[in-house]
Structures are given as structure tokens and as C-alpha cells.
Write an enzyme that holds these catalytic residues in place. Structure first.
Site, PDB file in Angstrom:
ATOM      1  N   HIS A 157      25.752  75.885  14.554  1.00  0.00           N
ATOM      2  CA  HIS A 157      26.436  77.180  14.746  1.00  0.00           C
ATOM      3  C   HIS A 157      25.925  77.874  16.012  1.00  0.00           C
ATOM      4  CE1 HIS A 157      26.681  76.867  10.187  1.00  0.00           C
ATOM      5  NE2 HIS A 157      27.929  77.061  10.516  1.00  0.00           N
ATOM      6  N   GLN A 208      39.643  78.999   0.734  1.00  0.00           N
ATOM      7  CA  GLN A 208      39.570  77.591   1.138  1.00  0.00           C
ATOM      8  C   GLN A 208      38.751  76.732   0.176  1.00  0.00           C
ATOM      9  OE1 GLN A 208      37.644  78.778   4.976  1.00  0.00           O
ATOM     10  NE2 GLN A 208      36.463  76.900   4.703  1.00  0.00           N
TER      11      GLN A 208
END
Ligand code: PAF
Length: 284
Positions: free
Chosen positions: A37, A61
């Protein structure tokens, strides 16, 4: 780094940034940030003047029996890492800010075709959840550029198609997968693995690398290579989900005529579902 939880506050902050003529990048994440990230944030910083990272564990999701509740949430550590990486603003909304009327009543963005293969076949509705939240974040942030990891290769291609189909004027940048010293792709879900499972998980990248080598050396019977790889997974204690040699953009099955390929793989190591991939460019 500014920390914002509400859409209106973010909009007014970014209006000010835009008035100053600054280019804005967004890095959407679900938090529990690792080196992968941070690379995305650094890439965003090199592409824009103002970097917004988002942390939102998006319930839309996750399937009914997936890991939404136990998904790792580490807000304090994430804030420290984003600050150190030079992120300007963190947008971390509560679920009620993104889905004020609940999930059931929310408009769904669905990207046909590409969302239904590979992970989409095993996780029905997953990419609808991703496309919905990412398009919403795009509308809220209004970035010039958006940065995503290639570890989630299919997700990146779904987002590219959604961006193009819906006419978002946003540059989509994909960043190479970060790996640990042994080659395991960094993922927040690696935290679920014990040492022996981590060792087993290395079979994913080893098999991908081996098959990629065989393809660059001239093997073209892709369906046979896929079956061979699935057998290796099983023999090494991975419950295979898929191992698919695909065209790099459309993600349909590759043919010997294709030059740009990606091999996508997924499987369960214990109770943890892992994915990985490798890109190949063949000479003309
Ligand atoms: O890759 C992720 O972390 C998520 O799927 C994303 C893109 C932030 C959407 O929730």
C-alpha cells in the site's frame, strides 16, 4: 496529514486544493496497510501534488460467508504509515456515510464480462461491490489519477473498464506487486496464515514463475499447462480455485496468437483464500 470522516468535509477540502491548481491522486484501500500500500501512496505522490488515501472496509464486496467481520482493522498504525509516506489526507468514512440507506437500497455499478470470470466466478457480486465503491470514491474525490496494486490484477482491469465505460476523466495507474523476501505477495490476508501455511503459500508464486518460464521458452498448450499447475497446487496442499492463462487486458483465455498475457491464480491455504499473478510479454 488531515483525517476526514465525512463526504462534505472532504469535498470542501478538495475544492480548495483544486482552486490552487493542484493535481489530486487517490489511493483507495481497505486499511491494514503494508509495504504494498505504501508503494501505492508513494507512486501517487510522484504523480500528483495532493494525495488522498481512503480506508473503507467495503461491506458490499464481501460475500455472506466471507471475512468482513474479522478483516484486520488497524487505524492507528495505518495513520502513522500514511503520515510517514507523505500522504496529505486520509478519508476514512463510516459505513453509514457511504451507504446511508443501507446496502440493499444502494445503486450498484456492474462491469459485465470481465467481472464474471476468475475471482468473479468464485465470489459472485464481489466486483459489483468493488466497482460501486470505487466509482463512488471517484465521484466524491474527483481525482486526476487513481492508483491500484497489480496484485489484484482482475480488480485493476475491472476498474479500467469501468473508468472508460462511465467516462471518468481519471488516469488509472497500476503498481507492481510487493513481495516478502521469499516471494509471497504482500496481502492483508497473509496475517491469517501460520508459518507452515506461509510456506505452503509460496507454491503459488513458484508455480506461476515456472509456468511463465515454460511459456517464454515456447510452450503454447496453455490448457495443458493450466491443468498441470492445478495438480501441483493440490499436491502441495493448496485447494486450487483456478489457474488461468489469459489475455492481459480482456482476461479471456489466451491463445498462442496472443503476445501480452497474464496468468491468474487463486487457491485456499487452510481457510485463507490467496491470489497472485504474473504478466508475460512474448516477442512478436
Ligand atoms: O483493493 C482493495 O483494497 C479494495 O478492493 C478497494 C479497491 C479499496 C475497494 O474497496
Amino acid at each position: 496529514m488531515q483525517i476526514i470522516h465525512h463526504v462534505n468535509e472532504l469535498r470542501s477540502t478538495l475544492a480548495e486544493v483544486r482552486r490552487g491548481g493542484r493535481r489530486i491522486a487517490v489511493v483507495p484501500t481497505m486499511g491494514n496497510l503494508h509495504r504494498g500500500h505504501i508503494r501505492l501512496v508513494e507512486t501517487a505522490g510522484a504523480q500528483a501534488d495532493f494525495v488522498v488515501s481512503t480506508i473503507f472496509v467495503n461491506p458490499m464486496q464481501f460475500g455472506a460467508h466471507e471475512d468482513l467481520d474479522k478483516y484486520p482493522r488497524t487505524p492507528d498504525a495505518d495513520i502513522d504509515k500514511l503520515t510517514a509516506a507523505g500522504c496529505h489526507c486520509l478519508f476514512a468514512p463510516p459505513v453509514s456515510e457511504i451507504y446511508p440507506e443501507g446496502l440493499e437500497q444502494h445503486t450498484v455499478v456492474s462491469v459485465p464480462g470481465i467481472s464474471e470470470r476468475h475471482c468473479g466466478a468464485s465470489r459472485p457480486g464481489h466486483f459489483d461491490g468493488v466497482a460501486t465503491v470505487v466509482s463512488k470514491l471517484f465521484n466524491i474525490v474527483g481525482p486526476d489519477v487513481a492508483v491500484f496494486g497489480k496484485k489484484d490484477y482482475q480488480q485493476l482491469q475491472v476498474i479500467r473498464k469501468m473508468t472508460s465505460d462511465l467516462g471518468f476523466d481519471i488516469e488509472i495507474v497500476g503498481v507492481a506487486t510487493e513481495r516478502d523476501r521469499q516471494g509471497l505477495a504482500l496481502s492483508s490476508r497473509n496475517g491469517y496464515l501460520n508459518d507452515s501455511e506461509k510456506h505452503t503459500a509460496l507454491c503459488l508464486i513458484r508455480t506461476l514463475t515456472d509456468v511463465a518460464k515454460r511459456i517464454t521458452e515456447g510452450e503454447r498448450d496453455y490448457r495443458v499447462l493450466e491443468q498441470h499447475a492445478l495438480q501441483i497446487f493440490t499436491a502441495n496442499g493448496i485447494q486450487a480455485d483456478y489457474f488461468n492463462i489469459c489475455q492481459a487486458d480482456s482476461l479471456v483465455p489466451a491463445t498462442p496468437a496472443d503476445q501480452r498475457l497474464v496468468i491468474l491464480a487463486a487457491g485456499f491455504v487452510g481457510a485463507t483464500r490467496l491470489i497472485d499473478n504474473i504478466e508475460i510479454i512474448l516477442p512478436q
